[in-house]
Design a protein around this motif. Structure first.
Motif, PDB file in Angstrom:
ATOM      1  N   ARG A  97       0.807  -1.215   0.000  1.00 25.95           N
ATOM      2  CA  ARG A  97       0.000   0.000   0.000  1.00 25.95           C
ATOM      3  C   ARG A  97       0.840   1.266   0.000  1.00 25.95           C
ATOM      4  NH1 ARG A  97      -2.889  -2.745   4.223  1.00 25.95           N
ATOM      5  NH2 ARG A  97      -2.064  -1.230   5.710  1.00 25.95           N
ATOM      6  N   GLN A  98       2.053   1.179   0.525  1.00 21.10           N
ATOM      7  CA  GLN A  98       2.834   2.405   0.648  1.00 21.10           C
ATOM      8  C   GLN A  98       4.315   2.094   0.785  1.00 21.10           C
ATOM      9  OE1 GLN A  98       1.089   3.145   4.809  1.00 21.10           O
ATOM     10  NE2 GLN A  98       3.127   4.109   4.937  1.00 21.10           N
ATOM     11  N   TYR A  99       5.105   3.133   0.578  1.00 17.73           N
ATOM     12  CA  TYR A  99       6.532   3.082   0.882  1.00 17.73           C
ATOM     13  C   TYR A  99       6.665   2.910   2.390  1.00 17.73           C
ATOM     14  CZ  TYR A  99      11.462   4.466   0.688  1.00 17.73           C
ATOM     15  OH  TYR A  99      12.833   4.491   0.774  1.00 17.73           O
ATOM     16  N   LEU A 100       7.614   2.109   2.823  1.00 20.31           N
ATOM     17  CA  LEU A 100       7.726   1.811   4.243  1.00 20.31           C
ATOM     18  C   LEU A 100       8.981   2.428   4.850  1.00 20.31           C
ATOM     19  CD1 LEU A 100       6.574  -1.911   4.555  1.00 20.31           C
ATOM     20  CD2 LEU A 100       5.334   0.167   5.178  1.00 20.31           C
ATOM     21  N   ALA A 101       8.771   3.453   5.644  1.00 20.46           N
ATOM     22  CA  ALA A 101       9.834   3.968   6.496  1.00 20.46           C
ATOM     23  C   ALA A 101       9.824   3.170   7.791  1.00 20.46           C
ATOM     24  CB  ALA A 101       9.601   5.449   6.781  1.00 20.46           C
ATOM     25  N   GLN A 102      10.859   3.307   8.575  1.00 22.93           N
ATOM     26  CA  GLN A 102      10.905   2.618   9.867  1.00 22.93           C
ATOM     27  C   GLN A 102       9.685   2.990  10.705  1.00 22.93           C
ATOM     28  OE1 GLN A 102      13.597   0.629  10.661  1.00 22.93           O
ATOM     29  NE2 GLN A 102      12.813  -0.003  12.660  1.00 22.93           N
ATOM     30  N   SER A 115       3.143  -4.514  26.048  1.00 23.60           N
ATOM     31  CA  SER A 115       4.503  -4.006  26.259  1.00 23.60           C
ATOM     32  C   SER A 115       5.426  -4.312  25.087  1.00 23.60           C
ATOM     33  CB  SER A 115       5.091  -4.597  27.542  1.00 23.60           C
ATOM     34  OG  SER A 115       5.187  -6.013  27.435  1.00 23.60           O
ATOM     35  N   ALA A 116       5.234  -5.445  24.410  1.00 24.67           N
ATOM     36  CA  ALA A 116       6.121  -5.802  23.293  1.00 24.67           C
ATOM     37  C   ALA A 116       5.974  -4.811  22.149  1.00 24.67           C
ATOM     38  CB  ALA A 116       5.813  -7.217  22.813  1.00 24.67           C
ATOM     39  N   SER A 117       4.748  -4.487  21.776  1.00 24.55           N
ATOM     40  CA  SER A 117       4.543  -3.530  20.677  1.00 24.55           C
ATOM     41  C   SER A 117       5.032  -2.145  21.068  1.00 24.55           C
ATOM     42  CB  SER A 117       3.063  -3.481  20.291  1.00 24.55           C
ATOM     43  OG  SER A 117       2.279  -3.029  21.372  1.00 24.55           O
ATOM     44  N   LEU A 118       4.888  -1.796  22.347  1.00 21.34           N
ATOM     45  CA  LEU A 118       5.389  -0.507  22.822  1.00 21.34           C
ATOM     46  C   LEU A 118       6.904  -0.410  22.608  1.00 21.34           C
ATOM     47  CD1 LEU A 118       4.645   2.132  24.367  1.00 21.34           C
ATOM     48  CD2 LEU A 118       5.243   0.923  26.481  1.00 21.34           C
ATOM     49  N   ALA A 119       7.615  -1.503  22.881  1.00 21.30           N
ATOM     50  CA  ALA A 119       9.071  -1.514  22.719  1.00 21.30           C
ATOM     51  C   ALA A 119       9.473  -1.583  21.257  1.00 21.30           C
ATOM     52  CB  ALA A 119       9.662  -2.696  23.489  1.00 21.30           C
ATOM     53  N   LEU A 120       8.814  -2.451  20.477  1.00 17.01           N
ATOM     54  CA  LEU A 120       9.179  -2.630  19.075  1.00 17.01           C
ATOM     55  C   LEU A 120       8.888  -1.397  18.226  1.00 17.01           C
ATOM     56  CD1 LEU A 120       7.911  -6.289  18.662  1.00 17.01           C
ATOM     57  CD2 LEU A 120      10.294  -5.543  18.435  1.00 17.01           C
ATOM     58  N   SER A 121       7.939  -0.587  18.638  1.00 18.00           N
ATOM     59  CA  SER A 121       7.606   0.631  17.881  1.00 18.00           C
ATOM     60  C   SER A 121       8.346   1.853  18.396  1.00 18.00           C
ATOM     61  CB  SER A 121       6.091   0.887  17.956  1.00 18.00           C
ATOM     62  OG  SER A 121       5.685   1.123  19.304  1.00 18.00           O
ATOM     63  N   HIS A 122       9.192   1.654  19.399  1.00 20.70           N
ATOM     64  CA  HIS A 122       9.934   2.783  19.978  1.00 20.70           C
ATOM     65  C   HIS A 122      10.946   3.325  18.962  1.00 20.70           C
ATOM     66  CE1 HIS A 122      12.584   5.058  22.666  1.00 20.70           C
ATOM     67  NE2 HIS A 122      11.552   5.075  23.504  1.00 20.70           N
ATOM     68  N   PRO A 123      11.083   4.653  18.833  1.00 25.03           N
ATOM     69  CA  PRO A 123      11.990   5.224  17.815  1.00 25.03           C
ATOM     70  C   PRO A 123      13.462   4.855  18.019  1.00 25.03           C
ATOM     71  CG  PRO A 123      11.089   6.945  19.259  1.00 25.03           C
ATOM     72  CD  PRO A 123      10.312   5.711  19.529  1.00 25.03           C
ATOM     73  N   LEU A 124      13.862   4.448  19.226  1.00 26.94           N
ATOM     74  CA  LEU A 124      15.259   4.089  19.468  1.00 26.94           C
ATOM     75  C   LEU A 124      15.483   2.581  19.443  1.00 26.94           C
ATOM     76  CD1 LEU A 124      16.403   6.575  22.270  1.00 26.94           C
ATOM     77  CD2 LEU A 124      16.732   6.731  19.811  1.00 26.94           C
ATOM     78  N   PHE A 125      14.435   1.805  19.141  1.00 23.77           N
ATOM     79  CA  PHE A 125      14.602   0.354  19.092  1.00 23.77           C
ATOM     80  C   PHE A 125      15.620  -0.024  18.008  1.00 23.77           C
ATOM     81  CE2 PHE A 125      13.483  -3.607  16.878  1.00 23.77           C
ATOM     82  CZ  PHE A 125      13.739  -4.515  17.899  1.00 23.77           C
ATOM     83  N   HIS A 126      16.585  -0.843  18.397  1.00 25.78           N
ATOM     84  CA  HIS A 126      17.634  -1.270  17.470  1.00 25.78           C
ATOM     85  C   HIS A 126      17.785  -2.771  17.612  1.00 25.78           C
ATOM     86  CE1 HIS A 126      21.268  -1.496  15.159  1.00 25.78           C
ATOM     87  NE2 HIS A 126      21.390  -0.177  15.080  1.00 25.78           N
ATOM     88  N   ALA A 127      17.450  -3.501  16.541  1.00 25.96           N
ATOM     89  CA  ALA A 127      17.433  -4.962  16.599  1.00 25.96           C
ATOM     90  C   ALA A 127      18.784  -5.542  16.970  1.00 25.96           C
ATOM     91  CB  ALA A 127      16.970  -5.517  15.259  1.00 25.96           C
ATOM     92  N   MET A 144      11.502  -7.424   8.389  1.00 24.97           N
ATOM     93  CA  MET A 144      11.242  -6.083   7.865  1.00 24.97           C
ATOM     94  C   MET A 144      11.646  -5.010   8.886  1.00 24.97           C
ATOM     95  SD  MET A 144      10.138  -4.535   5.176  1.00 24.97           S
ATOM     96  CE  MET A 144       9.205  -5.769   4.287  1.00 24.97           C
ATOM     97  N   LEU A 145      11.592  -5.377  10.139  1.00 23.84           N
ATOM     98  CA  LEU A 145      11.931  -4.441  11.208  1.00 23.84           C
ATOM     99  C   LEU A 145      13.393  -4.556  11.623  1.00 23.84           C
ATOM    100  CD1 LEU A 145      10.735  -2.356  13.247  1.00 23.84           C
ATOM    101  CD2 LEU A 145      10.344  -4.272  14.800  1.00 23.84           C
ATOM    102  N   THR A 146      13.919  -5.763  11.589  1.00 21.12           N
ATOM    103  CA  THR A 146      15.261  -5.999  12.127  1.00 21.12           C
ATOM    104  C   THR A 146      16.362  -6.035  11.074  1.00 21.12           C
ATOM    105  OG1 THR A 146      14.937  -8.404  11.989  1.00 21.12           O
ATOM    106  CG2 THR A 146      14.299  -7.320  14.053  1.00 21.12           C
ATOM    107  N   ASP A 147      15.990  -6.188   9.815  1.00 19.35           N
ATOM    108  CA  ASP A 147      16.979  -6.289   8.740  1.00 19.35           C
ATOM    109  C   ASP A 147      16.780  -5.127   7.763  1.00 19.35           C
ATOM    110  OD1 ASP A 147      18.636  -6.882   6.638  1.00 19.35           O
ATOM    111  OD2 ASP A 147      17.970  -8.954   6.405  1.00 19.35           O
ATOM    112  N   ALA A 148      17.700  -4.171   7.776  1.00 24.51           N
ATOM    113  CA  ALA A 148      17.566  -2.977   6.929  1.00 24.51           C
ATOM    114  C   ALA A 148      17.504  -3.351   5.451  1.00 24.51           C
ATOM    115  CB  ALA A 148      18.719  -2.013   7.180  1.00 24.51           C
ATOM    116  N   GLU A 149      18.241  -4.390   5.049  1.00 24.03           N
ATOM    117  CA  GLU A 149      18.251  -4.788   3.644  1.00 24.03           C
ATOM    118  C   GLU A 149      16.909  -5.351   3.211  1.00 24.03           C
ATOM    119  OE1 GLU A 149      21.469  -7.386   2.827  1.00 24.03           O
ATOM    120  OE2 GLU A 149      23.019  -5.870   3.266  1.00 24.03           O
ATOM    121  N   GLU A 150      16.187  -6.001   4.119  1.00 24.40           N
ATOM    122  CA  GLU A 150      14.870  -6.546   3.798  1.00 24.40           C
ATOM    123  C   GLU A 150      13.903  -5.406   3.467  1.00 24.40           C
ATOM    124  OE1 GLU A 150      12.099  -9.774   3.381  1.00 24.40           O
ATOM    125  OE2 GLU A 150      14.280  -9.746   3.638  1.00 24.40           O
TER     126      GLU A 150
END
Length: 887
Positions: A97-102, A115-127, A144-150
């Motif tokens: 549907r759209q271009y995906l930014a972080q 709590s998991a979604s709160l952490a995973l959507s945090h702007p400083l979350f780094h896999a 898609m969240l943890t691999d920048a190349e994906e």
């Protein structure tokens, strides 16, 4: 400030404490003397200052790790919610549907409670900072969240998909078909985006199209879009174009398209219930200068310390005394020292009307004039050699009242000199004066460097009972050259903005002064500018007024404190190369206050020409360091300049390695020799440049009249000729613009021409000098007192300003220059453009260039022995000679 790690959910900073989950951004910034770590939450900003660069970066990394430790604990606690998060990610990816930014992925995750979604959507979350054991619990979609190349692979495919799907949409935006570069810029929407656009590449059209595309896709509501421009005309034009593209009236447009100043005004009005009271001069182009002049006049009358320091700056320190070793050549050193009187371009005019040869000699001569001491400069004197022979020397200063000789020797503290054989000649002079029994004393460059020069001079004169009678401040001020006043007005205006915006102290300024070449000048100016800035701020407070810079700063504080809630989820910024630190802070405050807000900036670092208004080019060139991970695109196709001009200008500007690289191509074919350099013989007090300009008009009009069938579309059609000058005193149109059959002429300064275009341009007085091109008064090292990241490349901003002037023309440009002082920029153009720079007379007759210096022309002349030679017109500056053909 000390960082104390207590509970993982909290970061304790000295006596304060921040919840890890509330921290939205951590970045390193460079202040005047040190680095700082900036920690942002939605409603606050904390700065940990006084750090070295390495310490700041280490602290930033430690904080990132610490916050992610807490986020990992939250994910571990809510592992049962991960499948619901998986479904949220899968839904947006599979639908394309759209271009995906972080942040787009984070927003989808945030809709899942727990709590998991709160952490995973945090702007400083780094896999990468997650414990390995925890990663095994993540579903496949989390790549898609943890691999920048994906995510990159998905977005590349999405861009190709949109290019096809929206092909007809992009074919007819504003009645034009966008280039592939423009289409990609419209589609891509990372959290932070920078579009680097060359001159005439359609950046405004791209911004209009970006807004249209975003609304067409339904990615943001119209009321959530903010478009920022730097002046009202630009904002109004963007507003009209966007409204026209959307098919609505400008007044009905729900997107907010405004200036930074109007945005700041609106924020303060909404947060405080009333608009701020602006100083009554802010809307006047010359109002600030007059306001500052008034402050200086008041301080001259009321503050004796200021009066002494200010007179010293104007009289004894008009320029930085920089050692010859800091210049690439002896000629560059002479250029720095010399003034722009036009009579003796390699000498400096002192207050007494005498030309001297160095800035140190100028300091002495002006001090003597200030204290009413009669002296002769380089009065010829007979001395005796060791063998009894008589020779003549020219001592620097001679005092007739006591028959005293004074030499100022360019000898440093270690007894050496930067000039060849200088020390040997100095010894011979000393011995010669001793043999004739002359009353002699000397001063040296070493004394100038350590600050004892004038004290030594005073001591020597008082020892001889030479009377010192200081002139009054009023008498001195009447004689200060305009070039010196202009130089300091510019510097003062820039310094006030930086001191107030960055809350600099006198101690900081004085500490920075120790790092400059001319420390004594810088130390004095630090106190001068501090007193002026204090008086400036006090005057605004007394009048209960603010200036534009204060308004933006106050608005930023209201956003950071949460007293203003931003409605904007997409912020677009035009002419981003002109961004200042205070404006960048306002953008950051808006971006970080509302979760998942995106930013799209457009500009050209090659056209950054407003340092005197506080702009900082490094905010642009170091975009990712300032705004986080980003997409950076290029618009490299120009629709204005022909290929010859476009290539020459691009190569010229990229001589500075700090400028971003671009491969510029033109939609217009190359026009051979479309840069024409015309030497003008300038005589003192005669308006030769203006006369030459009008001759070019007449010649161009005649030429175009003879080829009307090639360009004329109607009887009324005329080609545009834009005359450009560095300073308004060169304006040739005091009697009004002339009328011609084939051309329409107008004129502007280099700065005001930005964004405009014409068929032909005429650049006035592209010559060396204080008021020349490059202008020497704009490149003063005193600016480094307040600019944290000064540019290292010589005349960097003047180079960009010349680039702006060069790229206004589509067909060709004429460079008029003083035949005895051609600008170094002309030589550089010859080096990058070769034969496409044609040297000719004002009437169009080709001139043969000197193969040695390039800017001189070959002429035939007779030697003293009556021999005919071909030599350079710049003799003796250029020594090229050859025998005529056939001789």
């Amino acid at each position: 400030m000390t960082l104390i790690r207590s509970q993982p959910q909290d970061v304790k900073l000295g006596s304060g404490k921040l919840a890890s989950i509330d921290i939205t951004a951590i970045s390193v910034t460079r202040a005047l003397l040190w680095h700082a770590v900036e920690i942002r939450t939605r409603d606050s900003v904390t700065n940990l200052t006084g750090l070295s660069g390495n310490a700041a970066r280490q602290l930033r990394d430690d904080l990132h790790s610490f916050v992610n430790l807490h986020l990992a604990a939250l994910i571990d606690k809510g592992k049962g919610q991960l499948m619901a998060v998986d479904q949220a990610i899968t839904a947006i990816v599979e639908g394309k549907r759209q271009y995906l930014a972080q942040s787009d992925i984070s927003r989808a995750i945030a809709e899942v409670p727990g709590s998991a979604s709160l952490a995973l959507s945090h702007p400083l979350f780094h896999a990468a900072l997650m414990p390995a054991a925890l990663r095994t619990h993540l579903p496949t979609s989390f790549r898609m969240l943890t691999d920048a190349e994906e995510r990159q692979r998905y977005n590349e495919a999405f861009v190709e998909h949109e290019m096809r799907e929206f092909s007809s949409f992009f074919d007819q935006l504003e009645g034009l078909s966008l280039s592939d570069e423009q289409r990609e810029a419209c589609i891509r929407l990372e959290d932070s985006n920078l579009l680097v656009a060359c001159a005439g590449s359609g950046k405004s059209a791209t911004m209009v199209s970006k807004v249209s595309y975003v609304l067409e896709k339904g990615l943001h509501a119209p009321s959530e879009i903010l478009v920022l421009a730097f002046n009202k005309n630009a904002a109004d034009q963007l507003k009209d174009r966007i409204a026209r593209q959307l098919g609505v009236e400008a007044e009905e447009l729900e997107c907010r398209i405004t200036t930074f100043h109007a945005l700041g005004l609106g924020i303060i009005k909404e947060a405080e219930g009333r608009p701020p009271q602006l100083a009554n001069w802010v809307d006047n182009a010359h109002g600030e200068a007059r306001f500052i002049d008034g402050i200086i006049d008041a301080l001259m009358k009321s503050n004796e310390e200021f009066r002494t320091l200010w007179l010293d700056m104007l009289l004894l320190y008009p320029k930085a005394d920089i050692p010859p070793s800091q210049f690439d050549s002896a000629e560059e050193y002479r250029r720095h020292m010399a003034d722009n009187s036009g009579k003796r371009p390699e000498s400096i005019l002192s207050q007494s009307g005498i030309y001297v040869k160095s800035l140190q000699e100028l300091k002495i001569a002006n001090w003597l004039w200030q204290h009413s001491v009669e002296f002769k400069y380089e009065r010829r004197t007979k001395v005796q050699d060791e063998d009894g022979g008589i020779r003549h020397v020219d001592p620097d200063f001679y005092y007739p009242a006591t028959d005293t000789i004074h030499e100022h020797f360019a000898i440093d503290a270690d007894g050496t000199s930067p000039f060849r054989d200088y020390v040997k000649h100095a010894k011979l002079k000393r011995a010669g004066y001793a043999r004739i029994g002359a009353d002699f004393f000397e001063t040296t460059s070493a004394q100038s460097a350590d600050g004892s020069l004038l004290d030594q001079l005073r001591s020597e004169l008082e020892k001889r009972e030479i009377e010192l009678t200081p002139k009054s401040p009023e008498e001195i001020m009447k004689t200060i050259p305009s070039v010196v006043m202009t130089r300091y007005r510019k510097i003062i205006g820039v310094c006030i903005k930086h001191i107030r915006a960055s809350s600099l102290t006198l101690e900081m300024l004085q500490e920075k002064a120790k790092t400059l070449h001319d420390k004594h000048r810088a130390t004095r100016f630090a106190k001068v500018i501090w007193l002026i800035t204090q008086a400036y701020s006090q005057k605004l407070e007394q009048d209960e007024r603010i200036d534009f810079d204060s308004m933006i700063g106050d608005a930023t504080k209201l956003v950071e404190a949460g007293r203003y809630r931003s409605p904007y989820s997409l912020i677009l910024v035009d002419e981003f190369q002109d961004i200042s630190d205070s404006r960048a802070k306002l953008i950051k405050a808006l971006k970080h206050q509302r979760a998942f807000t995106k930013m799209f900036a457009v500009g050209d670092d090659w056209q950054s020409i407003y340092r005197f208004t506080g702009s900082d080019i490094t905010i642009f060139t170091e975009f990712e360091a300032n705004f986080g991970a980003s997409w950076q695109g290029r618009l490299q196709r120009t629709y204005r300049c022909n290929q010859t001009l476009a290539e020459a200008a691009a190569r010229f500007i990229q001589k500075n390695p700090a400028q971003m690289s671009k491969q510029v191509t033109s939609s217009r074919p190359a026009v051979r020799r479309s840069i024409r350099a015309i030497p003008v013989k300038v005589e003192w007090g005669k308006p030769r440049m203006g006369d030459a300009c009008f001759k070019v008009f007449e010649r161009l009009d005649r030429f175009l009249s003879g080829i009307q069938s090639q360009w004329r579309e109607s009887d009324e059609h005329r080609l545009k000729v834009l005359v450009l000058w560095r300073y308004n005193m060169l304006d040739p149109f005091h009697a009004g613009s002339p009328m011609y059959d084939c051309i329409e002429v107008s004129g502007l300064s280099f700065h005001r021409s930005k964004g405009l275009e014409a068929d032909y341009t005429i650049l006035m007085d592209v010559s060396e000098g204080d008021y020349g091109v490059p202008s020497r008064i704009e490149d003063d090292e005193l600016l480094n007192l307040v600019i944290p990241r000064p540019e290292e490349f010589e005349y960097a901003e003047e180079r960009r300003l010349f680039y702006v002037a060069l790229t206004r023309a589509s067909r060709g440009t004429f460079l008029l220059y003083n035949s005895s002082k051609p600008s170094r920029f002309i030589s550089e153009l010859c080096a990058v453009a070769g034969d496409d720079v044609r040297f000719e007379t004002v009437d169009g007759v080709r001139l043969m260039q000197c193969p040695a210096c390039v800017t001189g022309r070959l002429i035939e002349r007779q030697t003293e022995g009556g021999i005919s030679i071909i030599g350079c017109s710049s003799h003796p500056r250029c020594s090229y000679v050859r025998r005529p053909s056939g001789v």
